[in-house]
Scaffold this motif. Structure first.
Motif, PDB file in Angstrom:
ATOM      1  N   ILE A 110       0.863  -1.188   0.000  1.00 19.88           N
ATOM      2  CA  ILE A 110       0.000   0.000   0.000  1.00 19.88           C
ATOM      3  C   ILE A 110       0.896   1.233   0.000  1.00 19.88           C
ATOM      4  O   ILE A 110       1.431   1.632   1.047  1.00 19.88           O
ATOM      5  CB  ILE A 110      -0.943  -0.002   1.224  1.00 19.88           C
ATOM      6  CG1 ILE A 110      -1.692  -1.324   1.328  1.00 19.88           C
ATOM      7  CG2 ILE A 110      -1.895   1.167   1.151  1.00 19.88           C
ATOM      8  CD1 ILE A 110      -2.545  -1.638   0.117  1.00 19.88           C
ATOM      9  N   ILE A 111       1.064   1.830  -1.172  1.00 21.83           N
ATOM     10  CA  ILE A 111       1.929   3.002  -1.312  1.00 21.83           C
ATOM     11  C   ILE A 111       1.229   4.036  -2.177  1.00 21.83           C
ATOM     12  O   ILE A 111       0.273   3.727  -2.903  1.00 21.83           O
ATOM     13  CB  ILE A 111       3.298   2.632  -1.929  1.00 21.83           C
ATOM     14  CG1 ILE A 111       3.112   1.972  -3.287  1.00 21.83           C
ATOM     15  CG2 ILE A 111       4.087   1.747  -0.984  1.00 21.83           C
ATOM     16  CD1 ILE A 111       4.409   1.638  -3.997  1.00 21.83           C
ATOM     17  N   GLY A 112       1.684   5.253  -2.115  1.00 20.94           N
ATOM     18  CA  GLY A 112       1.142   6.312  -2.936  1.00 20.94           C
ATOM     19  C   GLY A 112       1.578   6.191  -4.375  1.00 20.94           C
ATOM     20  O   GLY A 112       2.565   5.524  -4.705  1.00 20.94           O
ATOM     21  N   GLY A 113       0.824   6.829  -5.262  1.00 20.91           N
ATOM     22  CA  GLY A 113       1.144   6.790  -6.685  1.00 20.91           C
ATOM     23  C   GLY A 113       0.474   5.663  -7.433  1.00 20.91           C
ATOM     24  O   GLY A 113       0.574   5.619  -8.661  1.00 20.91           O
ATOM     25  N   GLU A 114      -0.169   4.733  -6.742  1.00 19.84           N
ATOM     26  CA  GLU A 114      -0.872   3.623  -7.393  1.00 19.84           C
ATOM     27  C   GLU A 114      -2.377   3.819  -7.267  1.00 19.84           C
ATOM     28  O   GLU A 114      -2.853   4.677  -6.527  1.00 19.84           O
ATOM     29  CB  GLU A 114      -0.441   2.287  -6.773  1.00 19.84           C
ATOM     30  CG  GLU A 114       0.990   1.896  -7.093  1.00 19.84           C
ATOM     31  CD  GLU A 114       1.301   0.505  -6.588  1.00 19.84           C
ATOM     32  OE1 GLU A 114       0.506  -0.023  -5.778  1.00 19.84           O
ATOM     33  OE2 GLU A 114       2.331  -0.056  -6.996  1.00 19.84           O
ATOM     34  N   SER A 115      -3.117   2.974  -7.980  1.00 23.77           N
ATOM     35  CA  SER A 115      -4.572   3.079  -7.999  1.00 23.77           C
ATOM     36  C   SER A 115      -5.143   2.744  -6.624  1.00 23.77           C
ATOM     37  O   SER A 115      -4.832   1.700  -6.037  1.00 23.77           O
ATOM     38  CB  SER A 115      -5.156   2.142  -9.057  1.00 23.77           C
ATOM     39  OG  SER A 115      -6.559   2.099  -8.982  1.00 23.77           O
ATOM     40  N   LEU A 116      -5.975   3.642  -6.138  1.00 26.52           N
ATOM     41  CA  LEU A 116      -6.610   3.406  -4.843  1.00 26.52           C
ATOM     42  C   LEU A 116      -7.622   2.266  -4.924  1.00 26.52           C
ATOM     43  O   LEU A 116      -7.782   1.477  -3.972  1.00 26.52           O
ATOM     44  CB  LEU A 116      -7.294   4.689  -4.368  1.00 26.52           C
ATOM     45  CG  LEU A 116      -7.649   4.787  -2.888  1.00 26.52           C
ATOM     46  CD1 LEU A 116      -6.383   4.829  -2.049  1.00 26.52           C
ATOM     47  CD2 LEU A 116      -8.485   6.027  -2.618  1.00 26.52           C
ATOM     48  N   GLY A 117      -8.302   2.113  -6.055  1.00 23.20           N
ATOM     49  CA  GLY A 117      -9.273   1.030  -6.210  1.00 23.20           C
ATOM     50  C   GLY A 117      -8.625  -0.336  -6.246  1.00 23.20           C
ATOM     51  O   GLY A 117      -9.141  -1.306  -5.672  1.00 23.20           O
TER      52      GLY A 117
END
Length: 586
Positions: A110-117
């Motif tokens: 779970i990291i930033g920059g990737e799809s939240l969905g």
């Protein structure tokens, strides 16, 4: 907090690791544990809180991954690993995924920059191990996509960075959502005492395992220091890159410098990539994978990559700019010389960065050897090669001043001040008469006194006029008696002569004859007559001034001379009397 000194055992077989995990270690050709693995794995496998401090590149990820997987295999719940950067999260996930599937566990990143969905779908599958950065994990906690009440093991990798001023509020919010009955492990290469006090507040009797003191660098890393001006950094970099042909990891302070330096390297015909916070996650992955695969020989990065880049075979690390935090220097040079391999680190320092270098040396408890390149002019701390303390274009550190500030330049002594304009002399025998001057005209009621030259620079505009100076020859405030010698060497008797007096002080007239009385001024008033009405209005033709005409709709009050007294009462009483008279005539 307790400290342990455990005698090393032969291989991983004496550390209490499960057989399936030992087989995975054998397949990965891990035969001899590092000192931090040798001491941390037995303590962590027992479920105790611990703090592990060791040099960079000594396998701290395996030191907490294997005990966490073993603990989760024996009891229900999930494990949470918090890291400061996306690159470090991906690197930890690669190591964990080598062992977790053997125990039937899924892993989510779970990291930033990737799809939240897409991350939401992964969390709905209930993974046993979550590797996350604090910001994105808080987003999912707010949206209730993840349940944190069943976390049994918490790991903070690079704990000193996680508890600093930037991440402390987020970490406290995440820990508040976790259960109190859990195991907490902290790992880092540097652990200041202030950070250790903050971390100890979230732990229960932690065991401190310190393989090397905080700030200790890898043993096989050779360090060099070049003291050069900022203008000579790029030529020196070109000379060094011609000498070393292996993979080079270069660190700069800002993302703008990273972009600029990567362009300069590509202009030098070097294959270079950049990695910083302005790059997207896909671009950062492509740059890092290309650097590992050999597509890019040089990787220019900010401190975002100082922690978590585990690339085997980096020949040289160049600190093009000194880090903002002294601890980041340890993590920067720890990217080379990993797993017992030799490495080299070269640092550039400007002449005004001596204090920063001394702080780094104090942290490492060693002195950096200074090197000099024969083709680059050398410099020293405090003075550059041309003898000045700060060169043209160099940045000045806040709170320091190399020379006293000069508000203005002094006037050279040989320059002469402009002489005051001479005025023509007055004719003898003329008398001075009192009259009202015109606007903008001098008042000749008083004797003309010489104007002393002003020491101030000429005024620029009406807003720069200062208070007027008293006349040079007149008496000063608090002084009585005859006027004394002026401050500029002129006496009151040596006055400049005024121009000839003009008749009536109006232009176009000659001088007034001797003995003549002054006539009326421009307003038509003779100052010699007193008691008359003086008014600039041309409507006063008679001796008695006109009175204001009565307003419209208002009846004039009759004077007693006309025989009718003024009506008494207000308008309403007069109205009633008028009506009464009208009724009488009907």
């Amino acid at each position: 907090m307790t400290e342990i000194n455990q005698t090393p055992a032969a291989g991983f077989y004496g550390l209490g690791i499960a057989p399936k995990l030992l087989e995975a270690l054998d397949k990965l050709k891990f035969t001899t544990p590092t000192p931090i693995q040798q001491k941390a794995i037995p303590v962590a496998s027992e479920g105790n809180d611990m703090v592990g401090i060791a040099q960079t590149g000594t396998g701290k990820t395996i030191a907490f991954a294997i005990p966490m997987i073993q603990r989760l295999a024996a009891k229900e719940g999930k494990g949470l690993v918090l890291v400061p950067t996306r690159e470090l999260a991906l690197q930890v996930a690669e190591v964990v995924k080598q062992f977790a599937p053997l125990m039937g566990m899924q892993t989510a990143v779970i990291i930033g920059g990737e799809s939240l969905g897409r991350q939401r779908q992964e969390l709905f599958r209930r993974p046993r191990i979550i590797i996350a950065t604090p910001g994105r994990l808080i987003d999912h906690i707010t949206q209730r996509n993840v349940i944190m009440s069943d976390v049994r093991v918490l790991v903070l990798d690079e704990a000193d960075r996680m508890f600093d001023m930037g991440f402390a509020p987020q970490i406290n919010r995440i820990i508040a959502a976790l259960p109190k009955e859990r195991q907490t492990m902290l790992f880092s290469a540097t652990m200041p005492d202030e950070i250790m006090k903050l971390a100890a507040a979230h732990m229960k009797l932690p065991t401190r395992i310190e393989v090397a003191r905080s700030g200790t660098v890898a043993e096989k890393v050779d360090q060099e220091l070049f003291i050069v001006s900022r203008g000579d950094k790029l030529p020196l970099l070109a000379k060094i890159l011609d000498k070393y042909w292996g993979s080079v990891l270069m660190f700069v302070r800002t993302k703008h410098n990273a972009k600029k330096l990567a362009k300069e390297l590509r202009d030098m015909k070097h294959s270079a990539a950049e990695i910083h916070s302005n790059r997207s996650l896909a671009q950062r992955r492509e740059a890092l994978e290309g650097f590992k695969a050999g597509k890019y020989r040089i990787l220019v990065a900010t401190d975002i990559a100082a922690r978590g880049i585990d690339v085997t075979g980096i020949e040289l690390v160049i600190n093009y700019d000194l880090p903002d935090e002294d601890e980041n220097y340890i993590h920067r040079i720890g990217r080379t010389g990993r797993a017992g391999q030799p490495g080299r680190a070269i640092t550039f320092a400007a002449p005004d960065q001596g204090r920063d270098v001394r702080n780094i040396e104090r942290l490492m408890r060693m002195q950096l050897p200074v090197s000099v390149h024969p083709d680059i002019l050398p410099a020293s701390f405090g003075f550059s090669h041309n003898g000045s303390q700060r060169q043209q274009g160099d940045k000045r550190r806040p709170g320091t001043r190399t020379a006293p500030r000069r508000e203005y330049q002094e006037r050279p002594a040989q320059e002469s001040r402009p002489e005051p304009r001479q005025q023509p002399a007055v004719q003898s025998g003329e008398e001075q008469f009192s009259h009202r001057p015109e606007p903008g005209e001098k008042n000749y009621n008083r004797a003309v006194e010489p104007q002393a030259p002003s020491r101030r620079p000429p005024a620029r505009g009406n807003f720069s006029r200062g208070p007027s100076r008293p006349p040079a020859g007149g008496p000063r405030r608090g002084q009585s008696g005859p006027p004394r010698q002026g401050s500029y060497g002129r006496s009151a008797g040596n006055q400049q002569e005024r121009p000839p007096q003009r008749r009536d002080a109006r232009p176009g007239y000659g001088p007034r004859p001797s003995g003549a009385r002054p006539g009326p001024n421009r307003y038509g008033v003779d100052p010699s007559k007193r008691g008359g009405i003086v008014s600039p209005s041309p409507y006063f033709d008679s001796d008695e001034p006109r009175r204001r005409p009565p307003a419209r709709g208002r009846q004039e009050t009759h004077s007693p001379a006309q025989g009718k007294p003024p009506a008494a009462g207000g308008w309403f009483s007069r109205f009633l009397k008028k009506k009464k008279e009208d009724y009488k005539h009907e």
